[in-house]
Each structure stands twice: as structure tokens, then as C-alpha cells.
Design an enzyme around this catalytic site. Sequence first.
Site, PDB file in Angstrom:
ATOM      1  N   ALA A 178     -55.856 -45.619 -26.833  1.00  0.00           N
ATOM      2  CA  ALA A 178     -57.083 -44.553 -26.518  1.00  0.00           C
ATOM      3  C   ALA A 178     -57.096 -44.807 -24.489  1.00  0.00           C
ATOM      4  CB  ALA A 178     -58.084 -45.444 -27.140  1.00  0.00           C
TER       5      ALA A 178
ATOM      6  N   THR B  10     -51.700 -51.927 -28.594  1.00  0.00           N
ATOM      7  CA  THR B  10     -50.464 -50.862 -29.041  1.00  0.00           C
ATOM      8  C   THR B  10     -48.852 -50.847 -29.106  1.00  0.00           C
ATOM      9  OG1 THR B  10     -52.834 -49.321 -28.350  1.00  0.00           O
ATOM     10  CG2 THR B  10     -49.981 -48.225 -27.622  1.00  0.00           C
TER      11      THR B  10
ATOM     12  N   GLY C  88     -46.363 -50.055 -37.462  1.00  0.00           N
ATOM     13  CA  GLY C  88     -46.513 -49.318 -37.878  1.00  0.00           C
ATOM     14  C   GLY C  88     -46.854 -47.891 -37.749  1.00  0.00           C
TER      15      GLY C  88
ATOM     16  N   GLU D  13     -46.767 -45.186 -46.807  1.00  0.00           N
ATOM     17  CA  GLU D  13     -47.641 -46.844 -46.837  1.00  0.00           C
ATOM     18  C   GLU D  13     -48.927 -47.409 -47.605  1.00  0.00           C
ATOM     19  OE1 GLU D  13     -48.682 -47.301 -42.714  1.00  0.00           O
ATOM     20  OE2 GLU D  13     -46.358 -47.826 -41.395  1.00  0.00           O
TER      21      GLU D  13
ATOM     22  N   HIS E  91     -53.664 -58.824 -42.061  1.00  0.00           N
ATOM     23  CA  HIS E  91     -52.946 -57.804 -42.785  1.00  0.00           C
ATOM     24  C   HIS E  91     -51.934 -59.136 -42.973  1.00  0.00           C
ATOM     25  CE1 HIS E  91     -48.951 -56.140 -42.960  1.00  0.00           C
ATOM     26  NE2 HIS E  91     -49.462 -54.660 -42.200  1.00  0.00           N
TER      27      HIS E  91
ATOM     28  N   ARG F  12     -54.934 -53.021 -48.007  1.00  0.00           N
ATOM     29  CA  ARG F  12     -55.136 -53.699 -47.243  1.00  0.00           C
ATOM     30  C   ARG F  12     -55.690 -55.144 -47.559  1.00  0.00           C
ATOM     31  NH1 ARG F  12     -53.382 -52.034 -40.816  1.00  0.00           N
ATOM     32  NH2 ARG F  12     -51.571 -51.551 -41.456  1.00  0.00           N
TER      33      ARG F  12
ATOM     34  N   HIS G 134     -55.446 -58.741 -38.047  1.00  0.00           N
ATOM     35  CA  HIS G 134     -55.387 -58.000 -37.576  1.00  0.00           C
ATOM     36  C   HIS G 134     -55.679 -56.881 -37.029  1.00  0.00           C
ATOM     37  CE1 HIS G 134     -51.715 -55.364 -37.099  1.00  0.00           C
ATOM     38  NE2 HIS G 134     -52.255 -54.683 -37.895  1.00  0.00           N
TER      39      HIS G 134
ATOM     40  N   ARG H 118     -60.038 -50.954 -42.799  1.00  0.00           N
ATOM     41  CA  ARG H 118     -59.019 -49.415 -42.139  1.00  0.00           C
ATOM     42  C   ARG H 118     -57.667 -49.437 -43.791  1.00  0.00           C
ATOM     43  NH1 ARG H 118     -54.309 -49.007 -39.259  1.00  0.00           N
ATOM     44  NH2 ARG H 118     -54.603 -51.415 -38.586  1.00  0.00           N
TER      45      ARG H 118
END
Length: 592
Positions: A10, A50, A55, A121, A241, A284, A349, A384
Site C-alpha cells: 500500500a 507484504t 498467497g 483458494e 488463518h 477462513r 493473521h 476477508r
Amino acid sequence: MMLVVGSGVAGLSCALAAARAGAATALVVPGRLEAGGAGSDARGAVGGSTALAQGGIAAAIGYGDTPEAHLADTVAAGVGLVDLEAAAVLTLDGAAAVRQLLRQGFAADRAASGAPRLGLEGAHGYARIVHAGGDRTGAVLHRHLVALLRAEVAAGRIELIEERVAVELLSDAGAVNGAVLQNLVDGSRETCRADAVVLATGGYAGLYARSTNPASSRGEGVMLAARAGAVVADLEFVQFHPTVLDGSGVLVSEAVRGAGAVLRDGSGERFMVGRHPLAELAPRDVVSREMQRVMQERGEPRLWLDATGIERGGGPGTLARRFPAITSATTASGFDWRREPVPVSPAAHYTMGGVASDLRGRSSVPGLFVAGETAATGVHGANRLASNSLLEGLVFGERAGLAAADFVASRASWSLEGTGMRALVAEAVPETVGLGAGVEGNLGAGAGAGAGADARTEAEADAATGAAAAASSDAGTPVAQQPEHSEYSAANLRAMIALAADARRESRGAHQRIDAPATDPAQARRRGFVFEIADPPSPTCARRSAPPRLPERLASVAPQPGSVPPASSPRHAPAEPVLGPNHPQQRSLAQC
């Protein structure tokens, strides 16, 4: 001039967009960005979460897929709290952003045809995950963005300020107009005036005893903004996670289950079948919750991820080729995952909460923008969707950069975009925190995935864990690397999480209460808070003070704390900072 704080996807995307829009831009990073890679410092990768991301990047660029389908999956995973305007921006602009990355030469994994190899996923209806380097997508993306940034620095369009962290925001007449930076080498303070500040410092999952995040991910940017009076939202939603290698913080990517790995209990039984239509590929929050339930029912501290079928189906070397980092990690832990299941359990996570932001990164405080995991855009709702985080950093990092550049150039009035953000600000609830000095510890190991005690929320228990502990964890960290009152700041954020969790008296997505296990349709709304945070004590008093007295509802569930790795966090940001005796080494940056 605009100041961007943060070295992940970001922050880098924001600085690049602002510079290309013609804004004089300075980027603050906590270590050194190496020309050929992520760089590192004493606290880990400069790229934070990051650079560690296994993933990929979710984007609707494959045959038959559409941004609308991606939006539908995002909304379904978010359990009724997704901001539809923000999620539509994410999925539509996200497809364009990933195509732009590919045109720039981003080294995505490719099929024999030359097209990007798209993975599947959890909770995605299409194979839409772009990977690079197998399970090293985050590191490859970070290197790519650092190379682009270095070109802008060489051209004089970005000023790179390395080995610094922001410890205060400066303001005038209610608008943010700069920051105080601390030098992590010698401990000195530097004032930096700016027409706009963008915080992209990551989330706060590092507060948890068991986490996949760097130890420094403790909500520094969230606390800076909160002290400046910004509305914060969704703090109660912390995603665990499901598959983290037991005894470590090493994540075993969702892509492994997407490729065919299954979860088994201690008897070898595959338990997710029948618990959700998507089995191991359920969202998740569902998988983590079911894992926690099975562990409690069976009295087992861990479960087992079986990826041996992937190796059998693809032939020898398949796992090492597709997941090289995970293969190295499992081998280092003494497991041969080609031939045997590996022990896993959930760990903190990702944090959906943060500083409330509009569709262009604006916070509720003029002059202050946020992006990435620091921001609460509403795109993730209560949970998420896998691989939407790097995408959010790309999309909303760029949007924040362009909006900040426009604000600096035009000095336009501060107008929030998006009905969701405007409602959060209008309905934000005032609260006060300030637990006292010597408040250290991390959030308890039982947090988030369905554990709890005494009919309280897990977050309440976890906040009490942090607040009840006495100070000692900074003992081994050089003074120059310890922004003042970092533990006081972290403890206050724990209390803020607990207050947000206490206010949501239901279970939804990543927020689960044992005293309110059902989802309440009447609570299908996001909540914003404005926190008044008491000034920290003096550094001398902070070292000598006894643990604080906790609110009764928190104190009754306080377990014994764990230790906390050294980390940097912000200190209080008054409206008009006075940099006097506490800042003997203050100096001004030439570029500011």
C-alpha cells in the site's frame, strides 16, 4: 509536499501514484530498501506482511470470470458487513491493476501457454489467484514495486527517508500537517511538515501471542490516527488463518488446500466434509472455527494438514516446485510433507479493522489519508476473502496516493466519498482509554478462533492479558529502536479492541462470542469509534509504575501474559506537539 509512511504494497503503491501525479513525495520506511529486494532490519523484512505473503493476488482476469463474480464472493465471505461501494471498486479496479502489473513485467507464474497460471483458494468461485515464485508472491511483488520506486527516487520524484518511524502526527486547526519521525539508528527525533500524510503501516495482528505477522505489526498507524481524533472501525474483526505450522508463525498458504490438501484430526479422519459445502475451501473464519471446535472436542492441541495427495497426483517434486518456501519451512521443522501430514493450528493473521477511510483513502481528519491494512475500507466486512489483501493494497494505495496528490495541489475542502464512510463518521461512538503505565504483554493464545472464558468475549480476555502484565519486554532492545511508550500504546489498542468486541454482542465472521454464539441480523452494521486516549506517563514513571487497575469486566478474565517481542509503536500525538525536554535531539529534515 506529501508524506507517505509505510514500506509494504500500500505504501509503495501510494508513493508511486503520487509521484506520477506530480506531487512532491517523501516516503518513510523503517529499514533500508535494497535495490534488488525487500531489505531488512532488526525487526524483520522492511516490506512487513507484504514481503512475507505466500498467497497471491485475487483478480478477475481469467476466462469466464468477472469483477461482478469476484464481488459476489467477497460479499459472501464478509458475512453481511461488506461495504458494497468499496468492494466494487476493489474488484473492478483490481482487475485493471493486476493487468497493469503484468504489463510492467511482474514475474507472475505462467502456464505452458504463457498466460498467468491462476490458482483456486477458499471461498472463491473461480480460479483467479495470481501467484509469483510459487508461494513467494508477496516477496516478488515487493521487489517489483521497490524497483519501480528506485527509478522514481533516481529521477528525483520521490524522497526516500530510511530507518525512520512516525511517532507523532502534527496538526493545525484540526488538520494534520506533518509528523515527528524517530531515527532508529541513533534515537533522534525529526520534524517533518507536510500538506498531507498517508499512513500505510500495516495492521495489528502482531499483538497476538500466536501470529503470522512480524512482531512490529502492532497497529502503529492506527494509534497515530486515533490520537489525532480519527474515527476507527471494525477493530473486533481479527482473522485467524487456519493452517499455521504448529509451534511457529509459518503460514501454510490457502493455495495448498486449493491444490487439494485436506485437514485431518488426530485419528486421521477428514473432518471438514459435512461441516461446510466447500469443506476445506470454506471461508477462513469457518475453517478456523471448526478446527478450534475439533481440537476442543478431542482434547488435541493441533490438527493435521495432509498434502501428500498433491505430490502423488503431480509426481515427485510437485510440492517443492509449487510451494518452495513452505517446503523449506516444513523440512526445517522436521517434517517431510511429501510423505506425511504436518501439524497445524489457527493463528492471528489479518485485521479487518483500522482507521475508517473513504473510497480514496481519506480519514475523518483533514489532511490524513490511510491505506492497506491500516485502513478500514469496509471491503472485507467481518471476514476477508483469501488473497484480497495484496489487491487492496494495490488498489487503495494508488487511490490514496492520487487523492492526496490532488489535495496537496488544490487544497480542496475535505469531503468524504461513500455512503458507508459518511455513516461511520456520523454515528461514531466516543470512548475513553488510558490504562496506565507499565502495561505490557500480548493477546492470549486462545483468542479469536472460538475459545473464551467465563462467558466473556475472547477479545476482552486478551485485552486483559496485555493490560495486566508488568513491564520487561523491551529490556533487550537498543534504546534507539524503542519509540517512547510503545507498550503503553499497544496496551491501549488492546483495550480499544476489547471495547469494540464488547459492543458487538453477537458472533459474526471473525468475531466470535461464547456468550452470544448466534449472528444477529439487527447488528448487520459496521461500528465506528472516536477514542480519547490519555497522555502516556513520563518514560521514567513508565518503567517504575505498577500494573494498571483494569475495568471490572476485563480484570475478571485476565490470564497470565506471555512475553512480547520488541516492537515500535507510536506515542501520543497532541493537537500542537511541544518538542521540548522529551526531544533533546530534535532536528529538521532538509526535505521537509
